[in-house]
Scaffold this motif. Structure first.
Motif, PDB file in Angstrom:
ATOM      1  N   LYS A   1       2.285   0.677   9.769  1.00 14.46           N
ATOM      2  CA  LYS A   1       1.718   0.963  11.090  1.00 14.46           C
ATOM      3  C   LYS A   1       0.254   0.529  11.145  1.00 14.46           C
ATOM      4  O   LYS A   1      -0.232   0.061  12.190  1.00 14.46           O
ATOM      5  N   ALA A   2      -0.465   0.666  10.039  1.00 15.71           N
ATOM      6  CA  ALA A   2      -1.853   0.208  10.021  1.00 15.71           C
ATOM      7  C   ALA A   2      -1.940  -1.301  10.212  1.00 15.71           C
ATOM      8  O   ALA A   2      -2.805  -1.811  10.933  1.00 15.71           O
TER       9      ALA A   2
ATOM     10  N   GLN B   1       5.313  -1.711   1.071  1.00 15.81           N
ATOM     11  CA  GLN B   1       4.393  -0.799   1.723  1.00 15.81           C
ATOM     12  C   GLN B   1       5.155   0.369   2.349  1.00 15.81           C
ATOM     13  O   GLN B   1       6.342   0.244   2.689  1.00 15.81           O
ATOM     14  N   THR B   2       4.319   1.341   2.552  1.00 17.85           N
ATOM     15  CA  THR B   2       4.892   2.541   3.178  1.00 17.85           C
ATOM     16  C   THR B   2       4.845   2.366   4.665  1.00 17.85           C
ATOM     17  O   THR B   2       4.256   1.417   5.210  1.00 17.85           O
TER      18      THR B   2
ATOM     19  N   THR C   1       3.242   4.262   6.775  1.00 18.47           N
ATOM     20  CA  THR C   1       1.873   4.417   7.281  1.00 18.47           C
ATOM     21  C   THR C   1       1.103   3.108   7.154  1.00 18.47           C
ATOM     22  O   THR C   1       0.355   2.711   8.065  1.00 18.47           O
ATOM     23  N   GLU C   2       1.278   2.452   6.025  1.00 17.78           N
ATOM     24  CA  GLU C   2       0.581   1.176   5.822  1.00 17.78           C
ATOM     25  C   GLU C   2       1.090   0.122   6.789  1.00 17.78           C
ATOM     26  O   GLU C   2       0.306  -0.702   7.288  1.00 17.78           O
TER      27      GLU C   2
ATOM     28  N   ALA D   1      -9.011   1.599   8.404  1.00 15.78           N
ATOM     29  CA  ALA D   1      -7.586   2.018   8.419  1.00 15.78           C
ATOM     30  C   ALA D   1      -6.797   1.279   7.376  1.00 15.78           C
ATOM     31  O   ALA D   1      -5.864   1.836   6.776  1.00 15.78           O
TER      32      ALA D   1
END
Length: 820
Positions: A73-74, A67-68, A70-71, A45
């Motif tokens: 949340k990862a 970071q975005t 999504t990153e 992930a």
């Protein structure tokens, strides 16, 4: 479920990190542990391990910036997975070991509690053992309370009341036992009980604001509910002064043992806070009063005929030898007992610590601890004291602090120490002062001794007693020297008095004898007549049942006087001096025959000091005889009876008496005494010759130029004069000394011949020639000593014969011339 190794567990528990967490790298699972199941999805992930490392080093601000969503949340999922993994690892690590740790800590706490209970049990056992021989345990039924499983008291109020009653019981019983201790002179026990009662009283009426009273905790107000406590303490508190006073007075008793004296001094130190220096002073002061009372002792007067013992005119009765000896011993014993007792109690030269210091130190020991170098009489404790009380069983309810009470003693303070130099100085000063006081008193006591034998017996007995006293050699020497000084003075006083009495009696009897020897009095018989006189034989009375030797002794003495030619009157005068001299020689022989250097030194000292007195007596005797001779010369012109008697006195004292040899004069003085008596005797004899020969030649019937004798020889008057002169010579009493007798006879005859020659110078008759021829033959018989007298008689005889023949031739010439 996997289990962590013991090493890993120990390292985790001992990690120095904050809050007790360890780093991830520090936790290394064992081979049985498997990696978490979600770890692969997490790595994919986040895009691999490189991305993971980059994200791990980013701050939250940088993460949200670069970071975005999504990153981010990862990353969140990755951190959540890590947290879950950590929790799982922690649960695996502590799972079973945690219970072990809790159980170990519980065991440690249990062990600590058990150890504490063991210590308490040991302490209780110790107390029970200590109380086993001291106080009996109260019966369980009498306590009225029971103990719980953990040792707590179920009825605290009842126990407090019982403890309170035990405290009050001490105060109630204290007066009775204090009186008992005082009467039995056990002052240390009395002082200890008083101090214990004071502690009990303070326990009952404690008013310390910083700590609540133990009785108040149980709802007991001692001041309000029990006023008896204070009243009883008021009674007990009065015993302090009585104990101090009685114990101080008890120090005067010299028969008290050393242990009792030490206990008394400890009492004064504990109860009156007296330093050891003052306790020593107290002991010496009280013993000084004892010495004064012994010195002031007077013998009881002997009962009179009517049974009363009243002293006449307030005069104290005289003491016998036994009284003086006992008094000397009592005073010396008081001094020696005090010195020895003080040394045993305070001296620290032998053991390094004095007895009283060791006793004070034992007070701080356990109450029943045995001290080897302290007598058992001085080992005291509260436990042993309580056992002596009548209600000792009830005192078990007292707290342990009260039952193990010990008076406070500060052994490091100056009050509990006495240096050896100070002790030696105080003891020596007291000893010297006491000896001086005793010496002055002894000089008065020995005045009752009238003979030297009594004095010497006193000295012998006292020296024997002194040798066994508790004094050291130096102190014994001082006491012995003082004794010799006192007795030396008394011996000289006795002898001086004896010599004075002898001198007075000699003078009195000599004067009375001279007065009795008047012209009308009969003279003493001549020694020759007295020698052959018969003394009266003693006759014993029929009433005498036993044999009495006194009359026969007098008869024997009379025979001895006859043998030496002493009449009763002459012996009565001479025997006064001789008896005095014999008595003194007997006294000197008693001292001279005693064994020991001290006795020899005493004899020599007394003899040397006495000699001037003896010399004085000898000189006084000569002066008395000289004055008597002078008075006789002035008052008596023709009486020779007193002169003859005085001549006999001087002759006996000069050559026939032991007085000059035994009286103790020096050699020079004794020779001078005899020489002066010889001169006085010569002077008396010279006066006696003048008076006697002049009286013989002046008598009418003794005229030498009387008518011619029918026998053609010396005239009867001359012969009668010589016979009377011989009788007078016998009365002089010198017939027992042939040499002296020849001298006196020669001198007397010489004076007689010269007197006859003086009277015959103008006589020219035939009878005178016969008389001169007779005297010439007498002169020739004496030889060379009479050569001058013989020549004078011969010359006078030749002249008289020549004149006689010249006169005869003239007569014949006249006759023849008248016839033719």
């Amino acid at each position: 479920m996997s289990i962590l190794s013991p090493v890993s567990s120990a390292k985790s528990l001992l990690s120095p990190k904050a809050n007790g967490y360890a780093e991830l790298q520090a936790v290394k699972p064992t081979s049985v542990l498997q990696p978490p199941a979600r770890t692969p999805s997490y790595a994919s992930a986040v895009g691999g391990s490189n991305v993971q490392k980059d994200f791990l080093h980013l701050t939250p601000e940088e993460l949200f910036t670069k970071q975005t969503v999504t990153e981010i949340k990862a990353v969140q999922r990755r951190l959540s997975a890590d947290a879950d993994a950590k929790q799982e690892e922690l649960r695996l690590m502590v799972g079973e070991r945690y219970r072990d740790l809790l159980q170990a800590s519980s065991s440690i706490i249990s062990i600590a509690q058990s150890s504490k209970r063991v210590l308490e049990a040991i302490e209780e056992s110790k107390r029970a053992i200590l109380l086993q021989n001291d106080l009996p345990l109260p019966p369980k039924t009498a306590t009225g309370f029971s103990l719980g499983a953990e040792g707590t008291i179920t009825d605290r109020h009842l126990f407090s009341l019982q403890a309170l009653s035990a405290h009050m019981r001490v105060l109630l019983d204290a007066p009775e036992h204090l009186w008992r201790f005082i009467e039995r002179k056990r002052y240390l026990q009395a002082a200890w009980l008083f101090l214990l009662a004071r502690v009990v009283h303070r326990e009952l009426v404690s008013t310390d604001d910083s700590e609540e009273s133990p009785w108040a905790e149980d709802g007991i107000d001692v001041h309000r509910d029990f006023p008896l406590v204070q009243r009883q303490w008021d009674v007990v508190s009065q015993f302090r002064s009585q104990i101090i006073h009685k114990s101080t007075l008890s120090l005067r008793d010299i028969t008290t043992s050393t242990e009792e004296v030490c206990a008394t001094l400890v009492t004064l130190h504990l109860l009156d806070s007296r330093p050891l220096n003052e306790t020593l002073s107290t002991l010496l002061q009280q013993r000084s009063k004892t010495l004064q009372s012994v010195i002031a002792w007077k013998p009881e007067p002997k009962p009179t005929e009517n049974g009363s013992k009243v002293i006449p005119n307030g005069i104290a009765p005289s003491m016998s030898v036994r009284d003086v000896t006992q008094l000397m011993k009592n005073t010396s014993n008081a001094i020696s007992q005090t010195i020895s007792t003080a040394r045993i109690i305070f001296d620290r030269e032998v053991t390094g610590r004095s007895l009283i210091f060791r006793v004070l130190g034992s007070v701080q020991y356990e109450s029943t601890k045995s001290v080897p170098d302290i007598p058992s009489e001085l080992q005291l404790s509260t436990q042993s004291l309580l056992t002596q009380l009548s209600s000792s069983a009830n005192f078990q309810l007292l707290p342990y602090e009260v039952r193990s009470y010990k008076p406070y003693v500060d052994l490091d303070s100056s009050s509990a120490s006495l240096t050896q130099p100070i002790f030696d100085k105080k003891l020596q000063e007291w000893f010297i002062a006491s000896c001086e006081h005793w010496k002055n008193s002894a000089a008065k006591w020995v005045l009752s001794l009238s003979t030297v034998k009594d004095v010497w017996n006193l000295r012998t007995s006292f020296k024997r007693f002194l040798s066994s006293s508790g004094l050291n050699e130096q102190e014994k020497f001082l006491v012995s020297s003082n004794t010799d000084i006192v007795l030396h003075k008394r011996v000289l006083e006795i002898w001086h008095r004896a010599l004075g009495e002898a001198e007075g009696q000699f003078k009195t009897r000599l004067l009375s004898s001279r007065a009795a020897l008047g012209i009308d009095q009969l003279p003493d018989p001549s020694p020759a007549d007295f020698l052959f006189s018969t003394p009266p034989v003693p006759i014993l009375s029929q009433n005498v049942k036993s044999f009495a030797d006194t009359p026969f002794q007098k008869y024997q003495q009379g025979l001895k006087q006859q043998l030496v030619g002493r009449s009763g009157r002459l012996d009565g005068i001479i025997s006064i001096l001789e008896q005095c001299a014999r008595s003194i020689q007997h006294d000197l022989s008693i001292m001279r025959n005693a064994v020991g250097e001290a006795s020899t030194a005493f004899h020599d000292s007394v003899a040397k000091a006495y000699q001037p007195t003896a010399n004085s007596l000898a000189g006084n005797v000569v002066n008395i005889i000289g004055e008597t001779s002078k008075e006789l010369k002035e008052k008596l012109e023709k009486d020779t009876v007193a002169l003859v008697f005085l001549a006999r006195v001087t002759d006996v004292l000069h050559s026939g008496s032991s007085f000059s040899d035994q009286i103790g004069c020096g050699f020079k003085e004794s020779h001078a005494f005899k020489e002066e008596l010889r001169c006085i005797n010569e002077d008396i004899l010279e006066r006696w010759r003048n008076i006697t020969i002049q009286r013989l030649l002046d008598e009418p019937q003794f005229q030498l130029n009387a008518q011619l004798s029918q026998t053609r020889g010396p005239s009867p008057a001359l012969l009668q004069a010589l016979i009377l002169l011989a009788e007078d010579l016998k009365r002089l009493g010198i017939v027992f000394n042939p040499i002296r007798h020849q001298e006196v006879v020669r001198d007397t005859m010489g004076f007689f011949v010269q007197s006859v020659l003086e009277r015959s110078r103008d006589t020219r008759d035939e009878q005178t020639n016969f008389n001169l021829a007779f005297l010439w033959k007498i002169s020739e018989s004496y030889g060379q000593p009479w050569s001058d007298t013989t020549a004078k008689v011969h010359q006078l005889l030749l002249t008289s014969v020549r004149l006689f023949f010249t006169t005869l031739l003239s007569f014949f010439d006249d006759k023849l011339g008248s016839k033719g």
